[in-house]
Design a protein around this motif. Sequence first.
Motif, PDB file in Angstrom:
ATOM      1  N   SER A  68       0.565  -1.370  -0.153  1.00 18.67           N
ATOM      2  CA  SER A  68      -0.072   0.195   0.301  1.00 18.67           C
ATOM      3  C   SER A  68       0.970   1.366  -0.145  1.00 18.67           C
ATOM      4  O   SER A  68       1.689   1.530   1.027  1.00 18.67           O
ATOM      5  CB  SER A  68      -1.039  -0.284   1.292  1.00 18.67           C
ATOM      6  OG  SER A  68      -1.196   1.518   0.968  1.00 18.67           O
ATOM      7  N   ILE A  69       0.841   2.217  -1.167  1.00 10.38           N
ATOM      8  CA  ILE A  69       1.353   3.115  -1.247  1.00 10.38           C
ATOM      9  C   ILE A  69       1.132   4.396  -0.185  1.00 10.38           C
ATOM     10  O   ILE A  69       1.963   5.120   0.382  1.00 10.38           O
ATOM     11  CB  ILE A  69       1.227   4.203  -3.016  1.00 10.38           C
ATOM     12  CG1 ILE A  69       2.476   4.859  -3.169  1.00 10.38           C
ATOM     13  CG2 ILE A  69       0.184   4.507  -3.221  1.00 10.38           C
ATOM     14  CD1 ILE A  69       3.525   4.459  -2.910  1.00 10.38           C
ATOM     15  N   ALA A  70      -0.058   3.877   1.090  1.00  9.15           N
ATOM     16  CA  ALA A  70      -0.357   4.729   2.098  1.00  9.15           C
ATOM     17  C   ALA A  70       1.023   4.533   2.939  1.00  9.15           C
ATOM     18  O   ALA A  70       0.390   5.182   3.821  1.00  9.15           O
ATOM     19  CB  ALA A  70      -1.765   4.689   2.601  1.00  9.15           C
ATOM     20  N   PRO A  75       6.155   4.915  -0.114  1.00  9.49           N
ATOM     21  CA  PRO A  75       6.982   6.277  -1.111  1.00  9.49           C
ATOM     22  C   PRO A  75       7.718   7.087  -1.004  1.00  9.49           C
ATOM     23  O   PRO A  75       8.664   6.701  -1.863  1.00  9.49           O
ATOM     24  CB  PRO A  75       5.869   6.761  -0.526  1.00  9.49           C
ATOM     25  CG  PRO A  75       4.787   6.683   0.449  1.00  9.49           C
ATOM     26  CD  PRO A  75       4.798   5.275   1.091  1.00  9.49           C
ATOM     27  N   GLU A  76       8.824   6.754   0.526  1.00 10.22           N
ATOM     28  CA  GLU A  76      10.076   6.817   0.679  1.00 10.22           C
ATOM     29  C   GLU A  76      10.691   6.054  -0.664  1.00 10.22           C
ATOM     30  O   GLU A  76      11.521   5.961  -1.170  1.00 10.22           O
ATOM     31  CB  GLU A  76      10.512   6.437   2.117  1.00 10.22           C
ATOM     32  CG  GLU A  76       9.992   7.745   2.659  1.00 10.22           C
ATOM     33  CD  GLU A  76      10.416   8.004   4.265  1.00 10.22           C
ATOM     34  OE1 GLU A  76      11.448   7.245   4.297  1.00 10.22           O
ATOM     35  OE2 GLU A  76       9.722   8.245   5.269  1.00 10.22           O
ATOM     36  N   LEU A  79       9.934   6.171  -3.893  1.00  5.98           N
ATOM     37  CA  LEU A  79      10.713   7.995  -4.476  1.00  5.98           C
ATOM     38  C   LEU A  79      11.977   7.700  -5.583  1.00  5.98           C
ATOM     39  O   LEU A  79      12.690   7.601  -6.328  1.00  5.98           O
ATOM     40  CB  LEU A  79      11.149   9.341  -3.870  1.00  5.98           C
ATOM     41  CG  LEU A  79      11.384  10.226  -4.424  1.00  5.98           C
ATOM     42  CD1 LEU A  79       9.467  10.717  -4.588  1.00  5.98           C
ATOM     43  CD2 LEU A  79      11.221  11.035  -2.661  1.00  5.98           C
ATOM     44  N   GLU A  82      12.286   5.407  -7.970  1.00  2.03           N
ATOM     45  CA  GLU A  82      12.045   6.455  -9.381  1.00  2.03           C
ATOM     46  C   GLU A  82      13.328   7.036  -9.700  1.00  2.03           C
ATOM     47  O   GLU A  82      13.116   7.169 -11.110  1.00  2.03           O
ATOM     48  CB  GLU A  82      10.793   7.408  -8.587  1.00  2.03           C
ATOM     49  CG  GLU A  82      10.041   8.084 -10.555  1.00  2.03           C
ATOM     50  CD  GLU A  82       9.813   8.813 -10.365  1.00  2.03           C
ATOM     51  OE1 GLU A  82      10.776  10.159  -8.915  1.00  2.03           O
ATOM     52  OE2 GLU A  82       9.309   9.602 -11.258  1.00  2.03           O
ATOM     53  N   HIS A  83      13.777   7.241  -8.677  1.00  2.00           N
ATOM     54  CA  HIS A  83      15.111   8.587  -9.169  1.00  2.00           C
ATOM     55  C   HIS A  83      15.909   7.714  -9.902  1.00  2.00           C
ATOM     56  O   HIS A  83      16.499   8.133 -11.037  1.00  2.00           O
ATOM     57  CB  HIS A  83      15.602   9.083  -8.228  1.00  2.00           C
ATOM     58  CG  HIS A  83      15.175  10.331  -7.718  1.00  2.00           C
ATOM     59  ND1 HIS A  83      14.874  10.270  -6.043  1.00  2.00           N
ATOM     60  CD2 HIS A  83      14.168  10.628  -7.945  1.00  2.00           C
ATOM     61  CE1 HIS A  83      14.723  11.408  -5.944  1.00  2.00           C
ATOM     62  NE2 HIS A  83      13.747  11.866  -7.045  1.00  2.00           N
ATOM     63  N   VAL A  92       8.215   4.660 -13.909  1.00  2.00           N
ATOM     64  CA  VAL A  92       7.317   3.506 -12.908  1.00  2.00           C
ATOM     65  C   VAL A  92       6.069   3.165 -12.917  1.00  2.00           C
ATOM     66  O   VAL A  92       5.774   4.637 -12.349  1.00  2.00           O
ATOM     67  CB  VAL A  92       8.424   3.967 -11.487  1.00  2.00           C
ATOM     68  CG1 VAL A  92       7.456   2.999 -10.548  1.00  2.00           C
ATOM     69  CG2 VAL A  92      10.158   3.761 -11.172  1.00  2.00           C
ATOM     70  N   ILE A  94       3.024   2.684 -10.525  1.00  2.00           N
ATOM     71  CA  ILE A  94       3.220   2.413  -9.097  1.00  2.00           C
ATOM     72  C   ILE A  94       2.447   0.862  -8.958  1.00  2.00           C
ATOM     73  O   ILE A  94       1.366   1.674  -9.262  1.00  2.00           O
ATOM     74  CB  ILE A  94       2.470   2.694  -7.815  1.00  2.00           C
ATOM     75  CG1 ILE A  94       4.643   3.834  -8.692  1.00  2.00           C
ATOM     76  CG2 ILE A  94       2.936   2.279  -6.823  1.00  2.00           C
ATOM     77  CD1 ILE A  94       4.290   4.811  -7.065  1.00  2.00           C
ATOM     78  N   CYS A  95       1.797   0.109  -8.749  1.00  2.00           N
ATOM     79  CA  CYS A  95       1.234  -1.508  -8.372  1.00  2.00           C
ATOM     80  C   CYS A  95       0.110  -1.295  -6.624  1.00  2.00           C
ATOM     81  O   CYS A  95       1.783  -1.795  -6.035  1.00  2.00           O
ATOM     82  CB  CYS A  95       1.380  -2.702  -9.712  1.00  2.00           C
ATOM     83  SG  CYS A  95       1.673  -2.043 -10.443  1.00  2.00           S
ATOM     84  N   ASN A  96      -0.717  -1.559  -6.604  1.00  2.00           N
ATOM     85  CA  ASN A  96      -0.916  -1.486  -4.812  1.00  2.00           C
ATOM     86  C   ASN A  96      -1.489  -2.515  -5.109  1.00  2.00           C
ATOM     87  O   ASN A  96      -2.689  -3.136  -5.321  1.00  2.00           O
ATOM     88  CB  ASN A  96      -1.657  -0.245  -4.518  1.00  2.00           C
ATOM     89  CG  ASN A  96      -0.864   0.553  -4.459  1.00  2.00           C
ATOM     90  OD1 ASN A  96      -0.701   1.001  -3.294  1.00  2.00           O
ATOM     91  ND2 ASN A  96      -1.644   1.863  -5.150  1.00  2.00           N
ATOM     92  N   GLN A 276      10.556   8.896   7.933  1.00  2.00           N
ATOM     93  CA  GLN A 276      10.928  10.340   7.738  1.00  2.00           C
ATOM     94  C   GLN A 276       9.989  10.302   8.891  1.00  2.00           C
ATOM     95  O   GLN A 276      10.385  11.485   9.647  1.00  2.00           O
ATOM     96  CB  GLN A 276      10.310  11.281   7.100  1.00  2.00           C
ATOM     97  CG  GLN A 276      10.844  12.070   6.284  1.00  2.00           C
ATOM     98  CD  GLN A 276       9.814  12.824   5.349  1.00  2.00           C
ATOM     99  OE1 GLN A 276       9.869  11.985   4.280  1.00  2.00           O
ATOM    100  NE2 GLN A 276      10.129  14.473   5.449  1.00  2.00           N
ATOM    101  N   LEU A 277       9.351   9.571   9.365  1.00  4.26           N
ATOM    102  CA  LEU A 277       8.212   9.426  10.715  1.00  4.26           C
ATOM    103  C   LEU A 277       9.338   9.283  11.691  1.00  4.26           C
ATOM    104  O   LEU A 277       8.883  10.267  12.286  1.00  4.26           O
ATOM    105  CB  LEU A 277       7.242   9.625  10.255  1.00  4.26           C
ATOM    106  CG  LEU A 277       5.963   9.568  10.093  1.00  4.26           C
ATOM    107  CD1 LEU A 277       5.117   8.770   9.886  1.00  4.26           C
ATOM    108  CD2 LEU A 277       5.375  10.637  10.301  1.00  4.26           C
TER     109      LEU A 277
END
Lengths: 344, 344
Positions: A68-70, A75-76, A79, A82-83, A92, A94-96, A276-277
């Motif tokens: 789940s991208i959520a 996401p990190e 990203l 993708e870079h 890219v 993205i398939c959830n 990040q959190l």
Amino acid sequence: MTTLSEVARHAGVTPATVSNVLRNRGRVGASTRQRVLDAVDALGYRPHLAARALAEGRAPTLALMVSSIANPFYPEFALAVEHAARKSGHFVIICNTNEDPLTGRAYLDQIAGTLSEGVLVTNANLDFADLHTTESRGTPVVLCMWERPNEPPGLPCVAVDFRLAGELAATHLLTLGHRRVGAIVGSKASGIHAARYEGFVDALHAAGAPKGRVKHAPDTIQGGYAAARALLEADPKLTAIFATNDLPALGAMHAAADLGLNVPGDLSVIGITDIQLARESRPALTTIAVPTVEVADLAVSLLRELIESSYGQAGRQPAASVPMRISSAPKLVVRASTGVPRPR
Amino acid sequence: MTTLSEVARHAGVTPATVSNVLRNRGRVGASTRQRVLDAVDALGYRPHLAARALAEGRAPTLALMVSSIANPFYPEFALAVEHAARKSGHFVIICNTNEDPLTGRAYLDQIAGTLSEGVLVTNANLDFADLHTTESRGTPVVLCMWERPNEPPGLPCVAVDFRLAGELAATHLLTLGHRRVGAIVGSKASGIHAARYEGFVDALHAAGAPKGRVKHAPDTIQGGYAAARALLEADPKLTAIFATNDLPALGAMHAAADLGLNVPGDLSVIGITDIQLARESRPALTTIAVPTVEVADLAVSLLRELIESSYGQAGRQPAASVPMRISSAPKLVVRASTGVPRPR
């Protein structure tokens, strides 16, 4: 839409020459090259990626399967993927899967080898048989963040020594003087966090410390919250909690706050990953950092190698020839959520 | 790979019939239909999406342009977009612009109309001229989360009344009794959060309350942290802080914690959007919720309409015929970060 042939006619060269100029290969003289680029400009020509890929028997994207991208880790990681992918001109998709093997299979069936020429898999709860099928159809698959470097999965992968991560977490708590430590495991007992927990338990054992209580819980803030409350209810004298991932560790800090416990004064908390959190929570979370960007780079470059080499098309590979890249070791990052125990 | 013709030959029908069965259109008798499906199974045929799309002059994906998938709002929105897109059989390519218009243009040039038959744009700092160019090449563009429903952007969009969101935030604080309120605006003065701040100021003004101090800051936790510290340093008697987005609001709560201020006892904090972190922060954040899933649904369905209707190919549309969908109104969600002011 302008075609390659129209550009060629406009520049007075063959379509092959236009193609060579655009792809920066073959020998083309400087003035011819300039004429082609001028024609491209004048006609507003844009190479048709999908058409080109089809003509070459290739697909222009990489698929990234995530649960789940959520979930803030993905996401990190996405990203970073993708870079890395953009460097080789790949986009890219993205398939959830929402942790549903059937959704994962539907994605694989529909895009592998047609839209995507390679598949990166994070912990998306996919069926290995489906991944082998994808591979045998000529679309390489790379597992990212494989948890056990010395137990290869039989598919190409990038492995991270997550056992060591658990060990480092335990060693940090032991060094601070903790002996009464609870553990929150963000998967089932036999699930993907098992290696982390084994490393943790082994380090406690080696130090002669008791194993302590353990709770298996969903790999979320809420899951960690409930597990921490249960652990602290069962043993109010715990001085530290280790969680196998940052999200449940953050939940454990919330539980401490709701129980009126100061972190780290009354309770130390440590996680694994360094999302990040972890940096942004209050107090900031001590954690075992996993080299996310490095894993993304290794995974994309391994996938590209496999694509170039037509890996897997001849059927399943002998175990010894299935490539595995191992990331650099996880590292302790000490922040504000761990400290010397203060008995309650 | 098995082709459509091979399936047709195996089933003893024409390729058109196979196509009709697979796409569930045209009239095909039950037994013929079954024969086709059996042939599909027997030969392991998978429709080649990219080939089919090219043959039909279409591209099989939607592109979603975001400034950074690592900002926690975008994954939540991307997930909602993906769910909506999958209903129509579209895959979503996520394109990160990192707020760089040139990166955005490169994506548009390379994928619009070839890989993607439509483009969804969130706040990705794209150049409107590039978007118009994309549209005029026959690839519809929809702006998601347009901030000012009564100032249409000249491109198809889904608008959210963000001015109202600012107004609702101010009204909530006023109702609690706050009169000394600081504001953190997560964009430049003329930037995308301006409407939110205008609504906020208008509501204060209408209630006869002073406008209060304002700080413009990056739309991040760190940006909100620094801005809140500056606001509280300049006026230690502030009883509330309004931030134009949840991330800077969360940063303001961190700043309060570091200054020894209790939230909401000493300082109330309110944001806009209702990202998942707003629910998971301690104390949980009072915010003005934006209907993210609804906006995603509206944006995908508008984009599909435009794709079906070949919108924009004849050049720029007269303003009156540029479609706009307006989402339901933002709504106050009261959580634990706001309360009655306690003068310090």
